[in-house]
Design a protein around this motif. Sequence first.
Motif, PDB file in Angstrom:
ATOM      1  N   PRO A 132     -22.676  32.227 -87.557  1.00 15.47           N
ATOM      2  CA  PRO A 132     -22.066  33.348 -86.823  1.00 15.47           C
ATOM      3  C   PRO A 132     -20.995  32.861 -85.855  1.00 15.47           C
ATOM      4  O   PRO A 132     -20.999  31.703 -85.441  1.00 15.47           O
ATOM      5  N   PHE A 167     -25.277  30.942 -80.106  1.00 19.90           N
ATOM      6  CA  PHE A 167     -26.004  31.726 -81.088  1.00 19.90           C
ATOM      7  C   PHE A 167     -27.364  31.064 -81.323  1.00 19.90           C
ATOM      8  O   PHE A 167     -27.641  29.977 -80.806  1.00 19.90           O
ATOM      9  N   GLU A 168     -28.198  31.733 -82.115  1.00 19.68           N
ATOM     10  CA  GLU A 168     -29.542  31.237 -82.361  1.00 19.68           C
ATOM     11  C   GLU A 168     -29.525  30.153 -83.442  1.00 19.68           C
ATOM     12  O   GLU A 168     -28.595  30.073 -84.235  1.00 19.68           O
ATOM     13  N   VAL A 212     -30.586  41.025 -83.535  1.00 22.25           N
ATOM     14  CA  VAL A 212     -30.594  40.150 -82.360  1.00 22.25           C
ATOM     15  C   VAL A 212     -29.249  40.256 -81.653  1.00 22.25           C
ATOM     16  O   VAL A 212     -28.202  40.367 -82.297  1.00 22.25           O
ATOM     17  N   ALA A 271     -27.726  37.154 -89.291  1.00 17.26           N
ATOM     18  CA  ALA A 271     -28.037  36.166 -88.258  1.00 17.26           C
ATOM     19  C   ALA A 271     -28.113  34.758 -88.849  1.00 17.26           C
ATOM     20  O   ALA A 271     -28.171  34.572 -90.072  1.00 17.26           O
ATOM     21  N   GLY A 326     -26.532  40.794 -84.554  1.00 16.55           N
ATOM     22  CA  GLY A 326     -26.751  40.146 -85.835  1.00 16.55           C
ATOM     23  C   GLY A 326     -27.966  40.765 -86.520  1.00 16.55           C
ATOM     24  O   GLY A 326     -28.912  41.176 -85.846  1.00 16.55           O
ATOM     25  N   VAL A 374     -31.589  37.937 -76.627  1.00 11.85           N
ATOM     26  CA  VAL A 374     -31.486  36.525 -76.266  1.00 11.85           C
ATOM     27  C   VAL A 374     -30.355  36.446 -75.236  1.00 11.85           C
ATOM     28  O   VAL A 374     -29.459  37.289 -75.243  1.00 11.85           O
ATOM     29  N   THR A 433     -22.818  43.150 -87.016  1.00 10.20           N
ATOM     30  CA  THR A 433     -21.551  42.457 -87.296  1.00 10.20           C
ATOM     31  C   THR A 433     -21.719  41.251 -88.211  1.00 10.20           C
ATOM     32  O   THR A 433     -20.730  40.709 -88.702  1.00 10.20           O
ATOM     33  N   ASN A 434     -22.951  40.807 -88.395  1.00 14.02           N
ATOM     34  CA  ASN A 434     -23.164  39.599 -89.203  1.00 14.02           C
ATOM     35  C   ASN A 434     -24.636  39.497 -89.574  1.00 14.02           C
ATOM     36  O   ASN A 434     -25.493  40.100 -88.917  1.00 14.02           O
ATOM     37  N   ALA A 466     -22.848  44.941 -80.264  1.00 13.16           N
ATOM     38  CA  ALA A 466     -22.727  44.252 -81.541  1.00 13.16           C
ATOM     39  C   ALA A 466     -23.945  43.363 -81.684  1.00 13.16           C
ATOM     40  O   ALA A 466     -24.413  42.791 -80.703  1.00 13.16           O
TER      41      ALA A 466
HETATM   42  N1  HPA Z   1     -26.772  36.721 -82.462  1.00 15.25           N
HETATM   43  C1  HPA Z   1     -26.707  37.106 -81.175  1.00 15.25           C
HETATM   44  N2  HPA Z   1     -25.845  38.008 -80.734  1.00 15.25           N
HETATM   45  C2  HPA Z   1     -25.005  38.569 -81.619  1.00 15.25           C
HETATM   46  C3  HPA Z   1     -25.016  38.223 -82.966  1.00 15.25           C
HETATM   47  C4  HPA Z   1     -25.950  37.229 -83.423  1.00 15.25           C
HETATM   48  O1  HPA Z   1     -26.024  36.872 -84.609  1.00 15.25           O
HETATM   49  N3  HPA Z   1     -24.057  38.952 -83.582  1.00 15.25           N
HETATM   50  C5  HPA Z   1     -23.485  39.732 -82.627  1.00 15.25           C
HETATM   51  N4  HPA Z   1     -24.063  39.499 -81.434  1.00 15.25           N
END
Ligand code: HPA
Length: 266
Positions: A236, A183-184, A200, A228, A109, A178, A225-226, A107
Amino acid sequence: MTAARIIRAAAGDAPIACAIVLGTGLGPLAEEVEEPVALSYADLPGFPPVGVSGHAGRLVIGTLEGRRVAVLQGRAHTYESGDPRVMKPVIDTLAALGVPRLLLTNAAGSLKPDMPPGSIMAIEDHIALFGPNPLIGLKGDDRFVPMNGAYDPVLRRVIAGGAARRRVALFEGVYAWVTGPSFETPAEIRALRTLGADAVGMSTVPEVILARHAGLAVAGLSMITNLAAGLAPHAPSHAETKAVAAAGASAMEAVIRGFLTECIDD
Ligand code: HPA
């Protein structure tokens, strides 16, 4: 007994055409393997405990689309222990079993508003400049693994062909790794975009490097899935990642099945 011997004793010696690592939300595909032989990671020496919700820890060997496959339902991530080598025993076991190719799913972003949640992206290359390399500490000249064509160009063509035949839209792009688990920041996402990343995520890349070191051909698929951080009105979350990955699982499954159908036997 080594994990490879235990697996052979349980599932037999017939060659395995492809191993598939199922990422977050994609686990149900393992239930569709025909004539399955399932082993818990806990019973396979060296296999990691899997400590993330959305991941089981099971190896299922059997048939999908007429191909003998080894489906790894769940992975361990670098962020669980800090060790990027946590999947090395798994990859080395696949190599010991003579598995020629590895399809990794995850999964991720999206860094591109025109690649929205629900999209599937075939990984064409990656950026892993900031995380620890899983080959650090190994000896011998073969640790200097070239990463050109790490995502096998032939397998990428097979994936694209299979997706087109099953009428699933497929993006191609660069995956930035990463470590997570945070999350970032929006600034990090802007920086990754400037560096050339399209998606990412927190997995897959250590496995790719380990698999190239072990001589397996590799392919990667990201379930977007989203959008970022900073690209969507909301932040996220792991809950969103799991929910959207599960909702998109059937499209991902079609791409995986298309890949297996088109995959040329050795
Ligand atoms: N960032 C890092 N890892 C992820 C993300 C994200 O937005 N979505 C799913 N795995």
